[in-house]
Design a protein around this motif. Structure first.
Motif, PDB file in Angstrom:
ATOM      1  N   ASN A   1       4.429  16.614  -3.909  1.00 55.21           N
ATOM      2  CA  ASN A   1       5.121  16.040  -2.843  1.00 55.21           C
ATOM      3  C   ASN A   1       5.748  14.882  -2.751  1.00 55.21           C
ATOM      4  OD1 ASN A   1       5.621  15.724  -0.122  1.00 55.21           O
ATOM      5  ND2 ASN A   1       3.661  16.233   1.040  1.00 55.21           N
TER       6      ASN A   1
ATOM      7  N   GLY B   1      -3.381  17.570   1.423  1.00 58.85           N
ATOM      8  CA  GLY B   1      -3.188  17.657   3.044  1.00 58.85           C
ATOM      9  C   GLY B   1      -3.652  16.765   3.660  1.00 58.85           C
ATOM     10  N   GLU B   2      -4.155  15.629   3.079  1.00 58.63           N
ATOM     11  CA  GLU B   2      -4.946  14.314   3.610  1.00 58.63           C
ATOM     12  C   GLU B   2      -4.230  13.258   3.406  1.00 58.63           C
ATOM     13  OE1 GLU B   2      -9.723  15.005   4.175  1.00 58.63           O
ATOM     14  OE2 GLU B   2      -8.907  13.802   2.302  1.00 58.63           O
ATOM     15  N   PRO B   3      -4.095  12.253   4.166  1.00 55.38           N
ATOM     16  CA  PRO B   3      -3.532  10.927   3.755  1.00 55.38           C
ATOM     17  C   PRO B   3      -4.239  10.168   2.563  1.00 55.38           C
ATOM     18  CG  PRO B   3      -4.458  10.815   5.888  1.00 55.38           C
ATOM     19  CD  PRO B   3      -4.623  12.171   5.266  1.00 55.38           C
ATOM     20  N   TYR B   4      -3.608   9.428   1.674  1.00 53.50           N
ATOM     21  CA  TYR B   4      -4.029   8.746   0.675  1.00 53.50           C
ATOM     22  C   TYR B   4      -3.528   7.343   0.417  1.00 53.50           C
ATOM     23  CZ  TYR B   4      -6.298   8.552  -4.115  1.00 53.50           C
ATOM     24  OH  TYR B   4      -6.558   8.168  -5.409  1.00 53.50           O
ATOM     25  N   ILE B   5      -4.202   6.410   0.239  1.00 53.44           N
ATOM     26  CA  ILE B   5      -3.746   5.075   0.117  1.00 53.44           C
ATOM     27  C   ILE B   5      -4.028   4.434  -1.109  1.00 53.44           C
ATOM     28  CG2 ILE B   5      -3.017   2.956   1.232  1.00 53.44           C
ATOM     29  CD1 ILE B   5      -4.070   4.180   4.032  1.00 53.44           C
ATOM     30  N   VAL B   6      -3.125   3.665  -1.956  1.00 51.65           N
ATOM     31  CA  VAL B   6      -3.623   2.884  -2.973  1.00 51.65           C
ATOM     32  C   VAL B   6      -2.666   1.530  -2.913  1.00 51.65           C
ATOM     33  CG1 VAL B   6      -4.436   4.456  -4.642  1.00 51.65           C
ATOM     34  CG2 VAL B   6      -1.901   4.349  -4.565  1.00 51.65           C
TER      35      VAL B   6
ATOM     36  N   ARG C   1       7.218  13.037  -0.772  1.00 52.09           N
ATOM     37  CA  ARG C   1       7.439  12.153   0.338  1.00 52.09           C
ATOM     38  C   ARG C   1       6.402  11.013   0.181  1.00 52.09           C
ATOM     39  NH1 ARG C   1      11.914  11.251   2.350  1.00 52.09           N
ATOM     40  NH2 ARG C   1      11.126  10.113   4.103  1.00 52.09           N
ATOM     41  N   ALA C   2       6.673   9.734   0.217  1.00 49.74           N
ATOM     42  CA  ALA C   2       6.025   8.705   0.282  1.00 49.74           C
ATOM     43  C   ALA C   2       6.084   7.418   1.441  1.00 49.74           C
ATOM     44  CB  ALA C   2       5.901   8.065  -1.316  1.00 49.74           C
ATOM     45  N   CYS C   3       5.002   6.781   1.534  1.00 49.73           N
ATOM     46  CA  CYS C   3       5.439   5.442   2.339  1.00 49.73           C
ATOM     47  C   CYS C   3       5.068   4.393   1.549  1.00 49.73           C
ATOM     48  CB  CYS C   3       5.132   5.591   3.770  1.00 49.73           C
ATOM     49  SG  CYS C   3       3.239   5.355   4.107  1.00 49.73           S
TER      50      CYS C   3
ATOM     51  N   ARG D   1       0.930  -1.225   0.047  1.00 49.34           N
ATOM     52  CA  ARG D   1       0.187  -0.019  -0.069  1.00 49.34           C
ATOM     53  C   ARG D   1       0.912   1.261   0.084  1.00 49.34           C
ATOM     54  NH1 ARG D   1      -1.973  -5.225   1.172  1.00 49.34           N
ATOM     55  NH2 ARG D   1      -3.940  -5.050   0.272  1.00 49.34           N
ATOM     56  N   LEU D   2       0.795   2.097  -0.802  1.00 48.03           N
ATOM     57  CA  LEU D   2       1.510   3.212  -1.230  1.00 48.03           C
ATOM     58  C   LEU D   2       0.671   4.570  -0.682  1.00 48.03           C
ATOM     59  CD1 LEU D   2       3.986   4.765  -2.653  1.00 48.03           C
ATOM     60  CD2 LEU D   2       2.335   4.859  -4.679  1.00 48.03           C
ATOM     61  N   GLY D   3       1.369   5.204   0.263  1.00 46.60           N
ATOM     62  CA  GLY D   3       0.816   6.293   1.034  1.00 46.60           C
ATOM     63  C   GLY D   3       1.476   7.532   0.624  1.00 46.60           C
ATOM     64  N   CYS D   4       0.583   8.585   0.231  1.00 36.91           N
ATOM     65  CA  CYS D   4       1.036   9.924  -0.145  1.00 36.91           C
ATOM     66  C   CYS D   4       0.043  10.965   0.571  1.00 36.91           C
ATOM     67  CB  CYS D   4       1.157  10.104  -1.671  1.00 36.91           C
ATOM     68  SG  CYS D   4      -0.329   9.894  -2.679  1.00 36.91           S
ATOM     69  N   ILE D   5       0.400  11.973   0.135  1.00 39.90           N
ATOM     70  CA  ILE D   5      -0.543  13.069   0.528  1.00 39.90           C
ATOM     71  C   ILE D   5      -1.133  13.858  -0.261  1.00 39.90           C
ATOM     72  CG2 ILE D   5      -0.498  15.189   2.173  1.00 39.90           C
ATOM     73  CD1 ILE D   5       1.647  14.205   3.798  1.00 39.90           C
TER      74      ILE D   5
END
Lengths: 140, 140
Positions: free
Chosen positions: A60, A28-33, A62-64, A21-25
């Motif tokens: 932006n 201004g909100e977290p978003y996951i795919v 920065r990702a997780c 699951r890739l998280g980004c912003i």
């Protein structure tokens, strides 16, 4: 009991799965795919069509990426890699990465195969997340 | 083919799973953890021990929850709910929510069961995400 994974074990979780699951912003909100990916060294490689996550990561970077192995509610491991989104634009590099993704995911269709053969197709974004920090937790 | 899910189908994906990935923002970066949850009406209920995500959500309550049903790399559905983190502090409300989570997750241990019986245990954070927007995508 919940405990932290050491770097080696957290890395193993990231290496062993096919779906992260890739998280980004986004605004201004977290978003996951969910993404299919390939993890090599400290980089996670994937590809995508243009869309919300790519637009957000260009703004932006920065990702997780989070990967888990869930046996049951009380037996699981979860690892997270934090890093920076980088788009791969060189045609030969794109082709190499797409070919590796294709080898790893034999389910990909002929359409995807033709994309991989023609790495310069501009619609497909090929990217890496350069991981600079890994953490992990397990419960057992 | 990738297509958007309508609200009804996206909601069904969120309702049908037991594990979601909760996204929040930690020090300006996206952060993802798997959670067990219960989805009722427009609220997703869960519980947690204190830690990074709770600290972050207390500071910035915007969260997302992502749930997917992955049959294969090319057959999947993913839904996301966006909303606001709210801590449940009333003892009777905590106890009711924990009891429902326990009924849904029979794997929970006697330790968790005793927590549920004693909803006022201060270490366990009971929370909802008040979902105000749902989106979903499928590939098939």
């Amino acid at each position: 009991m919940i405990s932290m994974l050491n770097d080696h074990d957290a890395r193993k979780v990231l290496q062993s799965a096919h779906v992260a699951r890739l998280g980004c912003i986004v605004n201004g909100e977290p978003y996951i795919v969910p993404i299919s990916y390939n993890f090599e060294g400290d980089d996670l490689y994937s590809h995508s069509l243009p869309g919300t996550k790519i637009k957000a990561l260009r703004e932006n970077p920065r990702a997780c990426v989070q990967v888990d192995e869930i046996e049951s509610d009380l037996h699981w491991r979860s690892a997270m890699g934090f890093g920076k989104f980088e788009e791969i634009t060189k045609e030969n590099e794109r082709a190499t990465i797409l070919a590796k993704l294709l080898r790893r995911f034999p389910m990909l269709t002929p359409v995807e195969a033709s994309i991989a053969a023609d790495g310069c197709s501009p619609e497909v974004i090929v990217f890496r997340i350069r991981i600079d920090r890994i953490t992990g937790v397990s419960e057992s």
